[in-house]
Design a protein around this motif. Structure first.
Motif: not given
Length: 410
Positions: A129, A132, A138-139, A143
């Protein structure tokens, strides 16, 4: 004339679940409902639900105690929930035997031994993550919240890492309540195909994982306990189902609630609440499972108000509605990590209480603490993704969880 002559038809997609749960509570401790064409009694009063969940007059064995079983196998999209042969659907001595066999997989010693592995998986997911870019979204469900539990349960059972994603997709559709009977049956067939392949691989090359242990028991353990081939396959199915979707929803709901209310995060950061408090309040306020199909009356069961659940009738445990019952908690609809009483039924109650509760709690506390430490400035980005509910009467999560992990670079 009965007060509520017509069953309440539950929305298969559960688009307005909170309102539907309010309606269930308003109709009394138990009320007739229709769940995808099957009539049952929804129980939303926590006291009555606890009573029924501990009563020998209530069974989970559809084959023995539900006259509608054969019809459901042919026409009900949730047939797998009543047709599998494992401790989830067992009654009496069969349930005690199967629970004894599975319980060692979730002993305190084994859960404690898993903690370093869980922490490592959490850090790996957070590292991914971290890539990003600042300001981008971000989902976090896709994730982080969902990959964590499927990876953990995969390691516990010895599922090859390159197959975990396939299991995840198929298990998610077990919880779907908008599939046709044909679509649900096809998903079940694919899932069983993967389980058969896993069992064959473990027989050929057994390891220290729980799947290998259960296979050994199927061939006759030292204490005489045995699993049939069907019980073995359906026990693995239960462990994957229960270990994945539920914990993913727990993380999804907790992160959503905390990012949606800065005051709640302040309680954590200023020491007025702990991460176990967050986990328990999330389980109470937004349990991972809304309704759990099905149980069955072994004999006639009198209800408050003079009504009766007749022998052979189905019972739906409506956990989300019960958790927010106004007679159980003050201000039940508020998410408040400082609530003194956070009692809930998210893991069930009585003899079918979830064996994986300690593992789910450990994963939840580890993941949430690490996430908010790594991304202290995270914020929801609801316009950047679909935060609508998963279309399911069972699973209680969001379609996606869009989060801006770090502010945009000035």
């Amino acid at each position: 004339m009965p007060e509520h002559p017509a069953p309440l038809v539950l929305d298969p997609a559960a688009l307005e679940a909170d309102a539907e749960h309010e309606l269930l509570r308003a109709r009394g401790p138990a009320t007739r409902i229709d769940i995808l064409g099957v009539e049952a009694w929804s129980v939303s009063d926590p006291a009555l639900l606890k009573e029924l969940l501990t009563s020998p007059d209530v069974s989970k064995d559809a084959r023995r105690h539900w006259p509608g079983f054969e019809e459901a196998l042919r026409t009900w999209p949730l047939a797998l929930w009543v047709a599998a042969t494992n401790m989830f659907t067992a009654y009496g001595g069969d349930h005690r035997r199967l629970r004894r066999i599975v319980a060692p997989a979730f002993s305190a010693r084994r859960i404690a031994a898993l903690k370093p592995a869980v922490d490592g998986i959490v850090e790996d997911l957070l590292d991914a993550l971290e890539s990003t870019p600042p300001g981008e979204v971000a989902d976090v469900r896709e994730r982080f919240a969902c990959p964590l539990p499927i990876t953990v349960i995969g390691r516990l059972l010895g599922v090859p890492a390159d197959r975990a994603g396939e299991f995840r997709v198929l298990v998610s559709d077990v919880f779907a309540t908008t599939l046709s009977p044909e679509e649900a049956a096809a998903n079940t067939a694919r899932l069983y195909g993967m389980l058969d392949a896993l069992i064959a691989a473990k027989r050929a090359a057994p390891g220290e994982d729980m799947a290998s242990v259960l296979i050994t028991l199927g061939e006759g353990g030292a204490d005489g306990e045995r699993l049939t081939e069907e019980e073995l396959r359906d026990t693995l199915l239960l462990m994957i189902n229960a270990g994945y979707e539920t914990t993913g929803n727990l993380l999804d709901q907790a992160i959503t609630a905390l990012l949606g209310d800065p005051d709640q995060l302040a309680h954590l950061r200023e020491g007025r609440a702990s991460w176990p408090d967050v986990v328990e309040e999330t389980l109470r306020h937004s349990p991972p499972v809304k309704h759990l199909p099905l149980r069955f009356a072994v004999t006639d069961i009198p209800l408050p108000g003079g009504r009766t659940i007749a022998a052979g009738e189905a019972i739906l445990a409506s956990y989300a509605a019960a958790n927010r019952h106004p007679g159980w908690h003050d201000d039940p609809h508020a998410f408040d990590v400082t609530h003194i009483t956070k009692e809930h039924l998210a893991f069930g109650h009585g003899i079918h209480f979830c064996l994986g509760a300690a593992l789910a709690r450990m994963e939840g506390e580890a993941a949430l603490s690490a996430f908010f430490t790594r991304f202290p400035d995270a914020e929801l980005a609801p316009t950047e993704g679909d935060m609508g509910p998963i279309p399911s009467l069972i699973s209680n999560g969001h379609r996606s969880l869009p989060v801006r992990l770090r502010p945009r670079t000035p």
